[in-house]
Write a protein that holds these residues in place. Sequence first.
Motif, PDB file in Angstrom:
ATOM      1  N   TYR A  68      -9.150   2.023  11.412  1.00 20.09           N
ATOM      2  CA  TYR A  68      -9.125   2.704  10.231  1.00 20.09           C
ATOM      3  C   TYR A  68     -10.419   3.546   9.667  1.00 20.09           C
ATOM      4  CZ  TYR A  68      -9.557   2.242   4.837  1.00 20.09           C
ATOM      5  OH  TYR A  68      -9.324   2.446   3.759  1.00 20.09           O
ATOM      6  N   ARG A  93      -9.327   7.769   8.886  1.00 15.19           N
ATOM      7  CA  ARG A  93      -9.649   8.341   7.508  1.00 15.19           C
ATOM      8  C   ARG A  93     -10.681   9.555   8.263  1.00 15.19           C
ATOM      9  NH1 ARG A  93     -12.398   4.673   3.450  1.00 15.19           N
ATOM     10  NH2 ARG A  93     -12.554   6.505   2.106  1.00 15.19           N
ATOM     11  N   GLU A 118      -7.963   4.975  -1.372  1.00 16.89           N
ATOM     12  CA  GLU A 118      -8.295   6.194  -0.580  1.00 16.89           C
ATOM     13  C   GLU A 118      -7.873   7.957  -1.464  1.00 16.89           C
ATOM     14  OE1 GLU A 118      -8.422   7.033   2.654  1.00 16.89           O
ATOM     15  OE2 GLU A 118      -8.416   5.145   2.999  1.00 16.89           O
ATOM     16  N   ALA A 161      -2.782   4.140   5.140  1.00 13.09           N
ATOM     17  CA  ALA A 161      -3.229   3.161   4.299  1.00 13.09           C
ATOM     18  C   ALA A 161      -2.073   1.534   5.187  1.00 13.09           C
ATOM     19  CB  ALA A 161      -1.616   2.933   3.539  1.00 13.09           C
ATOM     20  N   ARG A 187       2.783   1.685  -3.408  1.00 16.71           N
ATOM     21  CA  ARG A 187       1.603   2.496  -4.549  1.00 16.71           C
ATOM     22  C   ARG A 187       1.318   4.094  -4.434  1.00 16.71           C
ATOM     23  NH1 ARG A 187      -1.412  -2.579  -3.211  1.00 16.71           N
ATOM     24  NH2 ARG A 187      -2.618  -1.225  -1.753  1.00 16.71           N
ATOM     25  N   ALA A 188       1.248   3.880  -2.681  1.00 14.20           N
ATOM     26  CA  ALA A 188       0.832   5.706  -2.580  1.00 14.20           C
ATOM     27  C   ALA A 188       2.757   6.594  -2.178  1.00 14.20           C
ATOM     28  CB  ALA A 188       0.073   5.760  -1.346  1.00 14.20           C
ATOM     29  N   CYS A 233      -1.954  10.328   5.825  1.00 14.95           N
ATOM     30  CA  CYS A 233      -2.162   9.373   4.704  1.00 14.95           C
ATOM     31  C   CYS A 233      -1.211   8.101   4.547  1.00 14.95           C
ATOM     32  CB  CYS A 233      -1.758  10.055   3.807  1.00 14.95           C
ATOM     33  SG  CYS A 233      -2.552   9.826   2.487  1.00 14.95           S
ATOM     34  N   GLY A 234      -0.417   7.924   4.974  1.00 13.57           N
ATOM     35  CA  GLY A 234       0.456   6.934   5.908  1.00 13.57           C
ATOM     36  C   GLY A 234       0.010   5.504   6.318  1.00 13.57           C
ATOM     37  N   ALA A 246       1.030  -1.455   0.235  1.00 10.47           N
ATOM     38  CA  ALA A 246       0.191  -0.266   0.254  1.00 10.47           C
ATOM     39  C   ALA A 246       1.043   1.266   0.342  1.00 10.47           C
ATOM     40  CB  ALA A 246      -1.166  -0.390   1.431  1.00 10.47           C
ATOM     41  N   LEU A 247       1.683   1.333   0.916  1.00  6.88           N
ATOM     42  CA  LEU A 247       2.700   1.861   1.009  1.00  6.88           C
ATOM     43  C   LEU A 247       3.865   2.587  -0.513  1.00  6.88           C
ATOM     44  CD1 LEU A 247       4.187   2.249   4.381  1.00  6.88           C
ATOM     45  CD2 LEU A 247       2.214   3.762   3.771  1.00  6.88           C
TER      46      LEU A 247
END
Length: 556
Positions: A185, A189, A234, A217, A28-29, A213-214, A25-26
Amino acid sequence: MAHEPGPHTLDAEAVRTWSSLALAALGRAREDIDAINVYPVADADTGTNLYLTAESADRALTEAFAAPPAHVTDGTAGTPSLSEAVRAYAHGALIGARGNSGTILAQLLRGVADVLGAEPAGRDAGPLLASALSKAAEEAYEAVAHPVEGTMLTVAGAAARAAAAAGAAAGAAAATAADVARAAYEGARAALAETPGQLAALGRAGVVDAGGCGLVAVLGALWQALSGQEPEAEPARGRAVPGPRDDRPCAEELGGPAYEVVYLLEAGEEAVGELRATLDGLGDSLVVVGGDSLWNVHVHVDDPGAAVEAGVVAGRPYRIRITHFGDERRLARAPRVQRAVVAVVQGEGLAGLCGEAGATAVLARPGEPPAVPVLLDAIRRAHAREVVLLPGAADLRAAAAAAAEQARADGVRVAVIPTRSAVQGLAALAVHDPDGSFDEDVVAMTAAAGATRYGELAVAERQSFTSAGICQAGDVLGLIDGDVAVIGAGLPETAEAVLARMLGSGGELVTLVLGPEVPDALAARLEAYVQHGHLAVDTVTYRGGRYSAPLLIGVE
């Protein structure tokens, strides 16, 4: 190796799946998070720092699964316990933590490990996970010298409160770990969306907090690992969360320390308490995480030498990294630059020189050359499509080549210039042209380094045979191009003898790099010596800083 998402019970396999999903996930982001990084320093690396921290944690966890678990006494392989897995995961994050955000993530994982690692008998998984997330937020706040709301800490606190509420509201049936993870989670958010209204720098830029934001994720990955349900993508991308803008500059954007200093530290808790007070007076963005005599120290300062010296007073600092933010740090937005230089040096003074020249410095200590993962991390932190690596020592060439090969697998073009001394690196940096073609730049830097003869003065620790004869303990050794050429009784006389030999074949520029205990008078004496015998030769002098050799000499 990737692991299929759950649903899982709260066990070692769940931790391994969480780690794998969080890293993905990290990954990708990463560039999106880098692009919205405006606090505490707008240097566009929060996503990368979080990814590298998670990568180190995942690597340690993989090793824990590969090794015989502590509870297995016959040496055979087996699955580690939850305690062993979560502690390995947290330890890997601690030793590999990068930047503000990565250091805080490491402390969050340590807080989780402090609870889950205890494995209390008969404890329901949901309430246990809720306690772990609460402990994580508590320890993260304590690790930061001056907590600021609207940051990753705020998101962690909201996640912990939501998890605690879910763990306490299940009624007769205890909440599952997946229930608690989902609540954490969703709480994270919601808190992330509120950060632009809590922190002026975010509101002015119209973005959410990059570290928060991280963390969202990472918590989404935890829920997915425990439930088997994939979180929604996200929406926080770039300026995805609009907010009222204030055209006045934020206080956080006006100036600030020029260097980031990070190191691992072996020290006791009392000494670390004193270290916190010292570093708090030197700079800002102070985060000290860890425990059990191993700590990760992160601070922004104008005097990196003083920050390292404070660590020496407290205990044993190592894996020291000093990064110069640069004049354009507040304007940095692009996730990657075209080209960067990474240089390995001994001494924070040399690291500062490299930073001023636009290079990323890796600070090494005598007898502790940086390993392949440290060099690879520096290449990645340079955030460039093309990287020139200056190892600065003959015994680092193999490690530099291995790190370059791994970086090429990530799509980075890397060239290793076989510099054997810091003065060769300085010569290469002097002709570096970041706007020219990569091949031409590498050729010019290689030629400049190769045209620089290098000398070094050192003090013999014991009697030994050298290429210049037998030396005794305490003798001053003058090395030229790596070999002992002169054995002398004093530093000035030996330095002059080395200079005479090096200039015997000609030269246009002499570079002198003085160690921390060498007086300025020596530099003045050597400059006069050069001027007297070689009128056409210029001389420049620098301070190498702590851990640098007593004297380095370069002749171009």
